[in-house]
Write an enzyme that holds these catalytic residues in place. Structure first.
Site, PDB file in Angstrom:
ATOM      1  N   PHE A  72     -18.857  11.754   3.720  1.00 58.12           N
ATOM      2  CA  PHE A  72     -18.009  11.206   2.668  1.00 58.12           C
ATOM      3  C   PHE A  72     -18.178   9.696   2.587  1.00 58.12           C
ATOM      4  O   PHE A  72     -18.341   9.025   3.592  1.00 58.12           O
ATOM      5  CB  PHE A  72     -16.548  11.533   2.970  1.00 58.12           C
ATOM      6  CG  PHE A  72     -15.567  10.903   2.012  1.00 58.12           C
ATOM      7  CD1 PHE A  72     -15.136  11.598   0.899  1.00 58.12           C
ATOM      8  CD2 PHE A  72     -15.085   9.619   2.213  1.00 58.12           C
ATOM      9  CE1 PHE A  72     -14.243  11.020   0.010  1.00 58.12           C
ATOM     10  CE2 PHE A  72     -14.196   9.041   1.338  1.00 58.12           C
ATOM     11  CZ  PHE A  72     -13.772   9.748   0.241  1.00 58.12           C
ATOM     12  N   THR A 121      -2.321   1.389  -4.769  1.00 58.05           N
ATOM     13  CA  THR A 121      -2.814   2.546  -4.023  1.00 58.05           C
ATOM     14  C   THR A 121      -4.135   3.030  -4.585  1.00 58.05           C
ATOM     15  O   THR A 121      -4.456   2.788  -5.753  1.00 58.05           O
ATOM     16  CB  THR A 121      -1.775   3.686  -4.062  1.00 58.05           C
ATOM     17  OG1 THR A 121      -2.308   4.832  -3.395  1.00 58.05           O
ATOM     18  CG2 THR A 121      -1.430   4.077  -5.495  1.00 58.05           C
ATOM     19  N   GLY A 122      -4.896   3.688  -3.747  1.00 51.28           N
ATOM     20  CA  GLY A 122      -6.146   4.300  -4.188  1.00 51.28           C
ATOM     21  C   GLY A 122      -5.964   5.719  -4.690  1.00 51.28           C
ATOM     22  O   GLY A 122      -6.928   6.362  -5.104  1.00 51.28           O
ATOM     23  N   ASP A 129       0.854  -1.169   0.000  1.00 48.20           N
ATOM     24  CA  ASP A 129       0.000   0.000   0.000  1.00 48.20           C
ATOM     25  C   ASP A 129       0.905   1.238   0.000  1.00 48.20           C
ATOM     26  O   ASP A 129       2.113   1.121   0.260  1.00 48.20           O
ATOM     27  CB  ASP A 129      -0.885  -0.056   1.251  1.00 48.20           C
ATOM     28  CG  ASP A 129      -1.711   1.196   1.419  1.00 48.20           C
ATOM     29  OD1 ASP A 129      -2.271   1.669   0.416  1.00 48.20           O
ATOM     30  OD2 ASP A 129      -1.796   1.708   2.538  1.00 48.20           O
ATOM     31  N   GLU A 132      -8.014  15.649   7.378  1.00 41.76           N
ATOM     32  CA  GLU A 132      -9.072  16.496   7.915  1.00 41.76           C
ATOM     33  C   GLU A 132      -8.567  17.323   9.090  1.00 41.76           C
ATOM     34  O   GLU A 132      -8.916  18.501   9.242  1.00 41.76           O
ATOM     35  CB  GLU A 132     -10.263  15.641   8.334  1.00 41.76           C
ATOM     36  CG  GLU A 132     -11.476  16.465   8.716  1.00 41.76           C
ATOM     37  CD  GLU A 132     -12.762  15.656   8.645  1.00 41.76           C
ATOM     38  OE1 GLU A 132     -13.116  15.052   9.664  1.00 41.76           O
ATOM     39  OE2 GLU A 132     -13.389  15.651   7.575  1.00 41.76           O
TER      40      GLU A 132
END
EC number: 7.6.2.1
Length: 1168
Positions: free
Chosen positions: A576, A714-715, A427, A529
């Site tokens: 989200f 990975t995203g 990842d 965030e």
């Protein structure tokens, strides 16, 4: 709010404005009571007739594998699933028959010891689990006993429908439906670290209709019925209804308090027990991890089967010869083997029944030659692996002081697999990077702001002696134009104000005020965030208070230029998720305006802009591309002003969707949110930096030098992933990039079939490019949409062929399922060992699918760690875990198994040879107890010491010469050639020992009185030679001696002589032919000692000669490194470089490869 990875968001939208009113009972309730929604809880009436008839599980939880009644049968079943143990059991049973060549006790006792040791280990582990269960089940909680009184009771006594009172900082004893709390609005904060590892607090809120039940006495006459979904494993969904005062109210996950989560920031709560014991969601999720076995262990099973075949072959050959000899034993009244009395015998030696005698001899031989199969092999390997795991756990160089986390081998089954990894699938966020975000740049109204100090700039500053430090964690932003209130002088000051205000309002963070210091910190759901809220605070818009209906800020007023307090009424939060890729809040400001504030990924935000909201779009896109090129993570910030009519319509639809009890409730909420999140006005974009972890480039470089392939799944978007690839040296300038994407403009409009054809075409072009070039390094980069087609059955093999031909592979925009599928493809397609490494819940599938799963114990919770085989705190520790511990464990286990088979063949073949010498009469060469204790005592300790302590090279040289790791990848030390070589060594040793002992002692006098050698003397002498030979063989094989190894090797020999003294001193009824054999027979005879010395030297000479020739003329890689160490050439750069150059293939990844490529290019330029 980066799009690549997300934790579960707090569902504020389900309890803020309009969510606490009564809902009408509509057709959505039709599922309640139907299949999957049949659970009923009678609140305050858990003992009523209806409740008892439901027969729900008790709240007692057991995590043990066994009970007192099942331990013996289940544990025995586990032990006898191994073929070797079944064989020894059958042999033990046959030892009670006349067929046995030895006593039954001597056969059964070693089996009992080995099985008993393993069962004791299992029992101890299960007892520890039982103690944990007892502690948990006996925890106390307040239970309503009636008449408004609450008394302490144990968790295990709770029933569905009971009303409990849980106090602050205590765990919830079961899955509860929240009724009320110490707060007037019935909210409470919950910590779910034990469930999902997340440390941030979740906000829960009861229904308004029960929020007034705030005292014990309130429950004196309380009656209600809960109807809800059946037990399931989904932690984040809950569908149900509460029937109270003849009305029905919908229940959502916001009212569900899960067992093992903890109450925080509320003095107490009241709740109804809805799910107990095994029905709770945490227990529904408690599934066993997939069973993984190492390649070495699977191959060991094949060797055992091979030895079984050899055993049957030897027994068959011996039985055939025995049958032929027996048939000819009695001819014309003459007996050839008169000592067997063929004229007066039972069936075993009866010439008239020779075929039957041969069959019975076959069974005898199967028992006698059983010492070819090492009875203590499995238990010895288990002990060694546990001790190896302890070394991994206690390695101070893999301890991360900042988080106080050492390495943790959660299973010891795969230790040697750590030394055979061919491909690492990693990842990115939180694994290669810190997942510790810093606000570094932003684009507002088409103007770029921010001169954050990057990691490169920090390194340069440190070299110059003036290190730069970020003073505020999460904030690395510098720009005098917009800091210290200077933004009010900018041309678009009103847009900047809205931008900052959006950062301070659009989030789900919780402020925590340190009253002593006056500082405010934030409990946020994700690091990015938190970075946004901190940035807003540092730029003059401080978020300092949140209630259930409002958010309060200290902000700089544009007109007056002074700080003022402003409060915004919080109406809704549209949370989200991975589908929406955005988050919105709807607030009403003090002027009464309704505002929709929205932030999200560029892939979904630009299309939602209004025509009059695109004023800064072109410039913002340019800045975002620059940020992505710099490896920064970006988000778009937008807003919109709503009319009262529009909002009223939205709120009505939104509340209908929220109050529904249907399974598609979340989808309906998303559909309503979709309608209002449109016609947005662009404010700008943010850029946060997710920094590389310390040591990542160096670690990747070492792993690449070791020949390990590294894939990144990975995203994140392609640009970000590529730039991180360059930063960690997976990619380098001059490396040809093969990009497979469906995001290019000419492909986006194509239909599915055409898209798939495009992916196939791009894969074919990539393969053609590689095949047409004889050298050079290639990198494959593929996006998520293309990957979906590349993983289809008819395409995946082509994709794999291309991928394995490339030096680096980066899969972008990958879903958790795609990560698992890619891992499976590599594992099954290449047949090599794969290692998955990640830190988040979306990596669990990848870790479980890989041969080895490594969990990073980072900031994204413990889901990955709990699903892993080994847990480490930082990616850089992977270098030492694989190159040092992995190499050592692989070499130790491989050598240990080979040595086991060697020593057993050495011993077993002497039995076969003596049987042949005695015309296969079934006579054993040794005393019964000599044979039984061979594997258990006299040769067991050295092999354990080898498996735990031996080192072919030190840790420093493992890291200095990472190519040494390829010995494990290529399975050099456990290939069939080496295994059969050790077996041949055992057979040769047996032949030499037997032949020399027989020839030197056969005809001459043994003692002064002229006595010749008897069977007991011959057996003791041969056995002494075997004990000396196999232990000295171990001494020759060991590369790294410790005191423990000296004790185990020479102690094993000493133990043999002590046993001879003790056993020989026992009465002849017990010691049989070993009575006083050493004291009176062997020890006084000089020939015994001379023969032992001569035979031992003669047996070891072939091995010494072979290893000397191999090391001199055909050295393996570790032999060369040993020469470097022994000859003191550690610091000789030329010799070390020569050793390094004995590489299987040139390194193409890492900064070393980048440096070598630059040198080659320089030479080419110089030559031209």
């Amino acid at each position: 709010m980066a799009e690549g990875r997300r934790r579960r968001k707090l569902h504020f939208s389900k309890f803020y404005a309009f969510s606490r009113g009564k809902s009408s009972v509509q057709e959505e309730h039709s599922q309640i009571g139907g299949p999957g929604f049949s659970r009923i809880a009678y609140a305050n009436e858990s003992e009523c007739f209806e409740a008892k008839n439901l027969n729900y599980s008790s709240n007692y939880v057991s995590t043990t594998k066994y009970t007192l009644a099942t331990f013996l049968p289940k544990s025995l079943f586990e032990q006898f699933r191994r073929a070797a143990n079944i064989y020894f059991l059958v042999v033990g049973c046959l030892s009670f028959t006349p067929l046995a060549p030895y006593s039954a006790v001597s056969s059964i006792l070693p089996l009992i010891l080995v099985i008993g040791a393993t069962m004791a280990k299992e029992g101890l582990e299960d007892w520890r689990r039982n103690q944990q269960d007892i502690e948990m089940n006996n925890r106390k909680v307040f239970l309503h006993r009636g008449d408004g009184t609450f008394e302490y009771t144990e968790w295990k006594n709770l029933k569905v429908g009971d009303i409990v009172k849980v106090e602050k900082d205590n765990f919830f004893p079961a899955d509860l439906v929240l009724l009320s709390s110490s707060y007037d609005d019935a909210i409470c904060y919950v910590e779910t670290m034990n469930l999902d590892g997340e440390t941030n607090l979740k906000l829960k809120q009861a229904l308004e209709v029960t929020s007034g039940l705030q005292s014990d006495s309130s429950f004196q006459n309380f009656k209600a019925i809960i109807r809800c979904e059946d037990p399931n494993a989904n932690l984040y969904t809950f569908v149900g209804s509460l029937n109270y005062e003849e009305q029905q109210f919908p229940l959502s996950p916001q009212q569900l308090l899960l067992r093992d989560s903890k109450l925080r920031n509320a003095d107490y709560i009241y709740g109804i027990v809805a799910f107990t014991g095994p029905d709770t969601k945490v227990r529904q999720n408690a599934t066993d991890p997939p069973s993984k076995r190492s390649r070495v262990e699977r191959k060991m099973d094949k060797i055992i089967y091979f030895l079984f075949f050899l055993l049957v072959l030897m027994s068959g050959i011996g039985s055939i010869f025995f049958g032929i000899k027996t048939k000819d034993d009695l001819s014309d009244g003459k007996m050839k083997r008169w000592y067997l009395r063929p004229d007066d015998t039972k069936v075993f030696y009866d010439p008239k029944r020779a075929p039957l005698a041969a069959i019975l001899h076959f069974l005898t031989a199967m028992m006698l030659y059983g010492y070819l199969i090492p009875i203590s092999l499995y238990v010895s390997i288990e002990i060694v692996k546990v001790l190896q795991s302890m070394f991994i756990n206690n390695d101070i160089k893999m301890y991360y002081e900042e988080t106080d986390k050492p390495a943790h081998a959660r299973t010891s089954n795969l230790n040697e697999e750590l030394g055979q990894v061919d491909t690492i699938l990693s990842d990115k966020t939180g694994t290669l990077t810190c997942n510790s975000m810093e606000f570094i740049k932003c684009s507002i109204a088409g103007t770029a702001y921010g001169r954050g100090v990057t990691e490169v700039e920090k390194v340069m500053a440190r070299r110059k002696g003036s290190p730069l430090k970020s003073t505020v964690k999460g904030f690395n932003f510098k720009d005098e134009r917009v800091m210290n209130g200077n933004w009010i002088n900018e041309p678009y000051a009103d847009v900047i104000q809205k931008f900052y205000r959006l950062l301070a309002i659009c989030h789900t963070a919780i402020p925590e005020v340190d009253e002593e210091l006056g500082m405010i910190s934030y409990e946020a759901e994700s690091p990015d965030e938190a970075a946004f809220v901190i940035a807003a605070r540092e730029l003059g818009f401080e978020f300092y208070q949140r209630t259930q209906t409002s958010i309060s800020l200290h902000e700089l007023d544009l007109k007056s230029g002074i700080k003022v307090e402003r409060s915004y009424k919080l109406l809704n939060i549209l949370e989200f998720n991975s589908t929406r890729k955005r988050m919105s809040v709807i607030v009403r400001n003090e002027e009464g305006q309704l505002l929709l504030l929205c932030k999200g990924a560029d892939s979904v935000m630009f299309e939602r802009l209004a025509k009059n909201g695109r004023e800064f779009e072109e410039k913002t896109r340019e800045h975002m591309n620059e940020y992505a090129d710099a490896g920064l993570r970006t988000l778009i910030l937008t807003y919109r002003q709503l009319s009262e009519e529009e909002y009223d319509k939205f709120s009505e639809e939104f509340n209908d969707a929220k109050n529904s009890v249907s399974a598609d409730r979340d989808e309906r909420i998303d559909e309503v949110a979709e309608k209002i999140e449109k016609d947005l006005i662009l404010l700008g974009a943010t850029a946060v930096e997710d920094k590389l972890q310390n040591g990542v480039p160096e670690c990747i470089d070492k792993l690449a030098q070791a020949g390990i392939k590294i894939w990144v799944l990975t995203g994140d978007k392609m640009e970000t992933a590529v730039n991180i690839g360059f930063a960690c040296s997976l990619l380098r300038q001059g490396m040809e990039q093969i990009v497979i994407t469906l995001e290019s403009p000419e492909i986006v409009a194509l239909e599915k079939e055409a898209s798939k054809a495009s992916v196939v075409r791009q894969i074919s072009e990539g393969k053609s490019l590689i095949s047409s070039s004889s050298n050079g390094a290639y990198a494959l980069i593929i996006d998520g949409k293309s990957l979906a087609y590349a993983l289809e059955d008819d395409v995946k093999n082509k994709f794999l062929d291309l991928a394995v031909s490339c030096a680096s592979v980066i899969c972008c925009r990958s879903s958790p399922k795609q990560k698992a599928l890619v891992t499976r493809l590599v594992k099954e397609g290449t047949g090599k060992t794969t290692l998955g490494i990640g830190d988040g819940a979306n990596d669990v599938g990848m870790l479980q699918e890989a041969d080895i799963g490594i969990g990073i114990s980072g900031v994204e919770g413990m889901q990955a760690v709990m699903s892993s085989d080994v847990a480490i705190a930082q990616f850089r520790f992977l270098e030492r875990l694989l190159l040092v511990h992995g190499h050592w464990c692989y070499r130790r286990i491989s050598s240990m198994i080979c040595y086991f088979f060697y020593k057993n063949l050495t011993f077993g073949f002497t039995l076969f040879l003596y049987e042949a010498y005695a015309s296969f009469s079934g006579q054993a060469a040794y005393n019964d107890w000599y044979m039984s204790l061979y594997n258990v005592f006299f040769t067991s300790l050295p092999v354990l010491a080898l498996g735990v302590f031996d080192q072919d090279v030190s840790a420093r040289f493992c890291l200095r010469f990472p190519l040494l790791y390829q010995e494990g990848v290529q399975n050099v030390l456990f290939r069939w050639r080496r295994i059969l070589g050790w077996m041949a060594n055992g057979v040769c040793s047996a032949i030499i020992i037997f032949y020399l002992c027989i020839r030197t002692m056969e005809h001459q006098a043994f003692r002064k009185g002229g006595e010749t050698v008897s069977l007991d003397i011959l057996g003791t002498t041969m056995y002494s030679c075997i004990v000396w030979v196999v232990n000295c063989q171990m001494a020759l094989s060991v590369s790294y001696f410790t005191l423990i190894q000296h004790i185990s090797i020479w102690g094993g020999i000493a133990l043999w002589y002590l046993f001879l003294l003790a056993y020989g001193a026992l009465t002849p009824d017990i010691s049989t032919n070993a009575y006083m054999v050493f004291i009176e027979g062997c020890a006084p005879a000089a020939s015994y000692w001379i023969v032992t010395l001569f035979v031992v030297i003669a047996t070891l000479v072939p091995y010494v000669a072979y290893t000397s020739l191999q090391m001199r003329f055909f050295p393996m890689y570790h032999n060369m490194i040993q020469w470097i160490r022994s000859e003191g050439q550690c610091e000789d750069p030329e010799y070390c470089a020569m050793v390094r150059q004995r590489s299987i293939k040139p390194t193409t990844v890492g900064y070393t490869a980048r440096r070598e490529a630059s040198v080659r290019e320089g030479r080419i330029r110089d030559s031209t």
